[in-house]
Scaffold this motif. Sequence first.
Motif: not given
Ligand SMILES: NC(=O)c1ccc[n+]([C@@H]2O[C@H](COP(=O)([O-])OP(=O)(O)OC[C@H]3O[C@@H](n4cnc5c(N)ncnc54)[C@H](O)[C@@H]3O)[C@@H](O)[C@H]2O)c1
Length: 359
Positions: A19-22, A41-43, A81-86, A169-171, A224-229
């Motif tokens: 997503g966005s931060i990647s 990899c992304d869902l 998103w955060n719940s998938a980190h672990a 999005g999920w935020f 503003r910063y936006r989630a990709a979704s």
């Molecule tokens: N360090 C920073 O300054 C900073 C800034 C923004 C976001 N973040 C963090 O980065 C993370 C992502 O935020 P974002 O803004 O990119 O969100 P986003 O919604 O743009 O992207 C998240 C992506 O994760 C994918 N995803 C979720 N579960 C998955 C799984 N099990 N397998 C594969 N893909 C999966 C989703 O489909 C989505 O495309 C968050 O934890 C957020 O807190 C950090």
Amino acid sequence: MNMGDNMSKILKIGIIGTGSISEEHIKSYIKNPNVELYALCDLNFDRVNEMAKKYDVKNVYTDMNEMLKLNEIDAVSVCTWNSAHAPCAIAALNAGKHVLCEKPMSVSEKDAIMMKEAADKAGKLLMIGFVRRYGNDCTILKEFIDSNQFGEIYYAKATYLRRAGNPGGWFGEKARSGGGPLIDLGVHVIDLTRYLVGNPKPVSVFGVTFQKLLGRDNIKARPRYRAASATNHDICNVEDFATALIRFDNGFVLSVETSFSLNMKNDIGKIELFGTKGGAKLEPTLEMYTEMNDYLADIQLDAETALNFEGIFYNEISHFVECINNNETCKSPAEDGVTIMKILDAIYQSAQTGHEVIL
Ligand SMILES: NC(=O)c1ccc[n+]([C@@H]2O[C@H](COP(=O)([O-])OP(=O)(O)OC[C@H]3O[C@@H](n4cnc5c(N)ncnc54)[C@H](O)[C@@H]3O)[C@@H](O)[C@H]2O)c1
């Protein structure tokens, strides 16, 4: 940690969550001469293919378990998103990969502990993306703190307030985010402040959260910063403002304020430190306050002290690579992620009960 087998080689990297931060991770990996960005990899099939095309990555997955089967991958960034980190970080560690996990480490201290245990068991690095630790501004201020320019720092204020800044999005959805601005923005400034003053141990927390203005999706024409979704009709069941007082074992106290939505003029992000010999304010530039010859003196350095946002992800990713390749001591280890999750859990608990939480 057993990292000897990876000495000085080109690391093959996979990204989970594109997503966005990647994009910050991807661009920094591509720039790094010791890395080959190997798989994404992304869902979301469309999103991951769009990113693979944009950055010319050949191996594309929608199931992280399939990607993690690739023996050639050395390390992954978890940018979901955060719940998938672990679950993602634990799966990657169990598959023998080093992991850089975005902040917040997880949605609870319990998950964070499981992640750290998985890293310890696998003997792999689990680094947390506390990106502000890698800022030029942080480096300079830390030099002044470490050379004792401020005396005993006994109080600090960490502020990260947005007037209308829910990323959508999920935020705003508690099940996937774990909470609102506290876990998304507060985490940055709580961690940065604690890191600057030497990572003291938290001993108690009093916190309050409010859910009054919700996501403010009605607000027009505000970048503003936006989630990709993100859409204009996302769920918002998290707090939109949080404040807390955190006490540490050395007597240091940190006051935090953070919002996605608040009726104020301008967004504010700053850290203020107050010590016996002097004080400091970080952002927009570093200012320091002291006494000289019985006069109050304000100090500004003849140096670039504004945060250079461009460089911080590159610095973070370079450090991750150096830790793996050269066995450097990790500057943002899992241990600190666990402590920050303990603090965040306690703030939410205190907000719910109305009482101080003793840690
Ligand atoms: N360090 C920073 O300054 C900073 C800034 C923004 C976001 N973040 C963090 O980065 C993370 C992502 O935020 P974002 O803004 O990119 O969100 P986003 O919604 O743009 O992207 C998240 C992506 O994760 C994918 N995803 C979720 N579960 C998955 C799984 N099990 N397998 C594969 N893909 C999966 C989703 O489909 C989505 O495309 C968050 O934890 C957020 O807190 C950090």
